[in-house]
Design an enzyme around this catalytic site. Structure first.
Site, PDB file in Angstrom:
ATOM      1  CG  HIS A 287      -1.886   1.213   1.412  1.00  0.00           C
ATOM      2  ND1 HIS A 287      -2.979   1.179   0.564  1.00  0.00           N
ATOM      3  CD2 HIS A 287      -1.539   2.396   1.834  1.00  0.00           C
ATOM      4  CE1 HIS A 287      -3.492   2.591   0.965  1.00  0.00           C
ATOM      5  NE2 HIS A 287      -2.640   3.185   1.536  1.00  0.00           N
ATOM      6  CG  HIS A 302       2.196   7.551   0.366  1.00  0.00           C
ATOM      7  ND1 HIS A 302       1.437   8.675   0.326  1.00  0.00           N
ATOM      8  CD2 HIS A 302       1.330   6.719   0.989  1.00  0.00           C
ATOM      9  CE1 HIS A 302       0.246   8.693   0.719  1.00  0.00           C
ATOM     10  NE2 HIS A 302       0.193   7.436   1.183  1.00  0.00           N
ATOM     11  CE  LYS A 345      -2.626   9.291  -3.033  1.00  0.00           C
ATOM     12  NZ  LYS A 345      -2.971   8.402  -1.783  1.00  0.00           N
TER      13      LYS A 345
END
Length: 413
Positions: A287, A302, A345
């Site tokens: 994730h 990220h 995003k």
């Protein structure tokens, strides 16, 4: 580079960036004040923007109050009450000193004896045994101190000449939902790919293709992929960054040996858990660093290295940014918007130019020291905060929790 400091405040739940401190006298439980240098509302402990006297003046009965929800960046939790996301545990196993949560049946924080709402095993698990002893809690200033040591130890980070960043258009938070591509050029003009031959970079990159992008599909690691996880952990543990982190946690009695620490890192980051009907379909590493697509939106993702590689392949389209900073050296933080193979995003944050071990260390530090909370750090004298979340529906080992996400929430000047 343009730093859009006032703009990111609104989308990140009101983290105050003003340096001058004020008092909470006559201000307890007031509404968030954008113009105030510090806050006295019930959210401020989570956001890390309380006035210095907040705890003394405003928290006498805080466990009786229902904390307001934290404004999250992660789409997977938007619109869903906590009761739908996490079980309401009735034990303190793995929960000692956690933050108050109104959805829990009983509590395990330092104040629960005062209010009579502790779980039945609070005394046995949280008063006397091992890491859970209240006197062994990591104090407020310790994450800031060790994060500075980790920052100084990151010799594998990119230097100024290694990356040419083209951040282009800075937008307001209200424009992030527009899904308009305001940046015709790629985010990365140049990256010195010699960085990627360093052992930790190479081991990290080998992990990125081990996952299915779509959330909800079961993950099944091959023997080679499991070996790649071990290689990554082995390589990062050789670095000064991870030696600093282990030394700190060992001193805090969190881990007695390096092998115990490595085993725990492997479980919390690479252990698989299920958010749906499919067994073991997601994990923290997937994730946070690789990214997922859920309900037509990008979640997680990220990491700058993965972003660069996907942009180079034409799979990532950089749209705009809300904040770029602090400073112009690496690592720095970018809060940005982009599409990944057609999926958007709306708000994401990423370190730029950091080594894999640096991000892995800071996220691990915050998850271990401040799970489910805003974790206040300091990098090169600049304050910075990281938010982590844990998965409560299933555990590993002795009731330990998997990490679900970790991301930067407050890059500052």
């Amino acid at each position: 580079m343009k730093a859009c400091v006032p703009l990111i405040v609104a989308v990140l739940g009101g983290l105050a960036w003003a340096g001058q401190m004020e008092s909470c006298a006559s201000r307890c439980n007031e509404k968030f004040d954008r113009d105030a240098a510090c806050q006295c509302d019930r959210r401020c402990p989570r956001h890390g923007d309380c006035c210095e006297d907040y705890e003394r003046l405003c928290t006498a009965d805080e466990d009786l109050k229902e904390p307001e929800p934290f404004l999250e960046l992660e789409e997977e939790t938007e619109g869903a009450p906590a009761s739908d996301l996490y079980l309401a545990p009735n034990s303190c196993r793995g929960r000692c000193l956690e933050a108050f949560d109104k959805h829990h049946l009983c509590h395990c924080n330092a104040r629960c004896p005062k209010f009579g709402n502790c779980c039945e095993d609070f005394e046995s698990l949280c008063r006397h045994e091992g890491f859970s002893h209240i006197s062994e809690a990591i104090t407020k200033g310790e994450p800031q101190s060790i994060s500075e040591k980790i920052y100084r130890a990151d010799t594998n980070k990119a230097q100024k000449e290694d990356i040419v960043l083209n951040s282009q258009k800075c937008i307001s938070p209200s424009e992030a939902r527009d899904q308009v591509d305001r940046c015709p050029e790629p985010l990365f003009t140049y990256v010195n790919e010699k960085l990627f031959s360093k052992p930790t970079y190479a081991a990290f990159i080998n992990l990125l293709d081990n996952y299915q992008r779509a959330a909800g599909r079961g993950e099944h690691f091959t023997a080679q992929q499991l070996a790649e996880q071990d290689t990554f952990l082995s390589e990062v543990m050789k670095t000064a960054v991870m030696k600093e982190l282990y030394g700190f946690l060992h001193q805090q009695s969190r881990y007695s040996t390096k092998q115990e620490f490595v085993n725990d890192l492997k479980n919390m980051w690479f252990g698989l858990y299920s958010r749906g009907k499919e067994e073991g379909h997601t994990g923290g590493f997937e994730h946070v660093f690789s990214g997922e697509v859920k309900k037509g939106k990008v979640t997680g993702f990220h990491n700058w290295i993965h972003f660069y590689m996907q942009e180079k392949e034409g799979l990532v389209d950089y749209y705009s940014h809300i904040c770029d900073g602090p400073g112009d050296s690496y690592p720095r933080v970018l809060a940005l918007q982009f599409s990944w193979d057609g999926y958007y995003k709306e708000m994401g944050s990423t370190f730029i130019g950091s080594s894999p071990e640096f991000e892995f260390a800071l996220y691990s530090l915050c998850f271990i020291a401040r799970p489910g909370k805003v974790c206040q750090l300091s990098l090169g004298g600049h304050p910075l905060a990281i938010q982590t979340y844990a998965w409560d529906k299933s555990t590993y080992g002795n009731g330990k929790k998997y990490i679900t996400t970790a991301y930067v929430v407050s890059p500052t000047q």
